[in-house]
Design an enzyme around this catalytic site. Structure first.
Site, PDB file in Angstrom:
ATOM      1  N   SER A  77       0.805  -1.216   0.000  1.00 32.68           N
ATOM      2  CA  SER A  77       0.000   0.000   0.000  1.00 32.68           C
ATOM      3  C   SER A  77       0.840   1.268   0.000  1.00 32.68           C
ATOM      4  O   SER A  77       0.415   2.299  -0.537  1.00 32.68           O
ATOM      5  CB  SER A  77      -0.934   0.010   1.217  1.00 32.68           C
ATOM      6  OG  SER A  77      -0.201  -0.154   2.417  1.00 32.68           O
ATOM      7  N   ASP A 241      -6.542   6.908   8.575  1.00 33.64           N
ATOM      8  CA  ASP A 241      -6.596   5.638   9.298  1.00 33.64           C
ATOM      9  C   ASP A 241      -5.499   5.536  10.352  1.00 33.64           C
ATOM     10  O   ASP A 241      -5.398   4.534  11.054  1.00 33.64           O
ATOM     11  CB  ASP A 241      -6.521   4.447   8.327  1.00 33.64           C
ATOM     12  CG  ASP A 241      -5.166   4.307   7.645  1.00 33.64           C
ATOM     13  OD1 ASP A 241      -4.296   5.196   7.827  1.00 33.64           O
ATOM     14  OD2 ASP A 241      -4.972   3.309   6.921  1.00 33.64           O
ATOM     15  N   HIS A 244      -1.447   4.533   7.521  1.00 32.92           N
ATOM     16  CA  HIS A 244      -0.772   4.838   6.261  1.00 32.92           C
ATOM     17  C   HIS A 244      -0.367   6.320   6.215  1.00 32.92           C
ATOM     18  O   HIS A 244      -1.056   7.155   6.787  1.00 32.92           O
ATOM     19  CB  HIS A 244      -1.687   4.523   5.064  1.00 32.92           C
ATOM     20  CG  HIS A 244      -1.974   3.067   4.915  1.00 32.92           C
ATOM     21  ND1 HIS A 244      -3.055   2.467   5.513  1.00 32.92           N
ATOM     22  CD2 HIS A 244      -1.298   2.089   4.252  1.00 32.92           C
ATOM     23  CE1 HIS A 244      -3.048   1.173   5.218  1.00 32.92           C
ATOM     24  NE2 HIS A 244      -1.998   0.923   4.458  1.00 32.92           N
TER      25      HIS A 244
END
Length: 359
Positions: A77, A241, A244
């Site tokens: 990610s 979140d 990240h």
């Protein structure tokens, strides 16, 4: 056991299988593992999953004459840019724009990174990229966090990464790997899980460095790159979140990777050419496992293969050079276990550093 020895052991085991993270989990014991499992479940609830997508940053960046450089991005990610709002905010896009600005040539990005990917996914990602790009100029990889959080055997993780690097190098591509970040800096992860995640992620990063350099690539330690900034400005450095990076966080990671990508390409720029190490900056030449153990201690540290006296290997393995390309405070030139440069003729090479790399 020092980190250099652990990295060397993990990387060596990768060639034969076995060992790794599973053994470390078993050593915790039933009670310890129960605590860790409970803390992991709590962290997942706190972090949450408010989004599950990343911007599409495939395309051409910059302008100018000449054929575009081909930049392939692989990984998880962080390489995909999860947490960024716009394509131009991903690490791949920022690095591409930087290379283009320095060279006056456009850079074409082919990003095949996947949210949630582990090291075992890299070979498939590279194969997918090669369907569109026959000969990449540079392959940029960011991987490792999910291998740690999913408790993947470290030797297996390293083996998949090394195979991917070797395949890319066989195509003539330069390879730059941003090693596993220090997961001990993530605020929603509580103790004692945070300390354990820090050790696992740093050990994996060191082992990744050994494997990548052995395969002919170069690594950049991402480590605790966002750690101090998280505490000072979490809303700026991390996305919603709290796990990240935000666009600002990705820009910081890209700034650490860009000089090494430029050096791999032979691009002109500030501190982007391969040069002799400077001892006042804590740089030097030594066995790759030693350099790997040192690199995890300071984010932005590059480790790449080198030769000493025309030889690529010494009595303790592959020779590597450690460089700190990111602007930072001057490091202490104390006993790092790395020589300031190739040993002079007749010398015994860098001292055994295993006593200086434990952490």
């Amino acid at each position: 056991m020092g980190r250099a020895r652990r990295a060397r052991r993990i990387a060596a085991t990768a060639a034969y299988g076995g060992g790794g993270l599973a053994a470390g989990v078993a050593a915790l014991g039933a009670v310890g593992y129960g605590v860790i499992k409970a803390e992991a479940a709590l962290a997942r609830r706190v972090i949450g999953t408010p989004f599950d997508d990343s911007p599409d940053d495939n395309g051409t960046y910059g302008a100018g004459r000449g054929e575009p450089y081909e930049l392939v991005v692989l990984g998880d990610s962080s390489a995909a840019g999860m947490g960024a709002d716009h394509a131009r905010e991903t690490v791949g896009a920022i690095v591409a724009s930087g290379v283009s600005a320095l060279t006056g040539r456009p850079v074409h990005v082919t990003n095949r990174a996947v949210v949630g990917a582990e090291s075992s996914d890299l070979e498939r990602q590279l194969a997918n990229a090669l369907e569109d790009v026959l000969r990449p100029d540079v392959v940029l990889v960011m991987i490792g966090a999910n291998d740690v959080t999913h408790r993947i055997d470290r030797s297996s993780s390293v083996r998949h990464l090394e195979l991917t690097v070797r395949r890319a190098r066989a195509l003539g591509a330069e390879v730059v790997v941003g090693t596993c970040p220090d997961l001990g800096t993530i605020q929603p992860i509580r103790q004692p899980l945070r300390a354990l995640m820090q050790r696992w992620s740093r050990d994996l990063a060191a082992a990744q460095t050994v494997a990548v350099v052995e395969a002919g690539g170069r690594t950049v330690s991402l480590g605790d790159l966002l750690g101090p900034e998280f505490a000072a400005a979490p809303l700026e450095m991390f996305s919603k979140d709290r796990f990240h990076p935000s666009a600002v966080g990705y820009a910081r990671a890209a700034a650490a990777l860009l000089p090494s990508v430029c050096a791999a390409l032979g691009v002109w720029g500030t501190d982007t050419v391969d040069r002799a190490p400077e001892p006042r900056r804590g740089e030097g030449v030594g066995p790759v496992a030693v350099a790997a153990g040192q690199a995890v201690r300071e984010a932005g540290t590059e480790v790449s293969p080198t030769e000493v006296g025309g030889e690529s290997r010494g009595p303790r393995g592959r020779w590597a050079v450690l460089l700190r390309r990111r602007p930072s405070r001057v490091a202490s030139p104390g006993p790092s276990g790395l020589a300031a440069g190739p040993p002079s003729e007749g010398s015994q090479g860098p001292a055994d550093p295993t006593a200086t790399t434990a952490s």
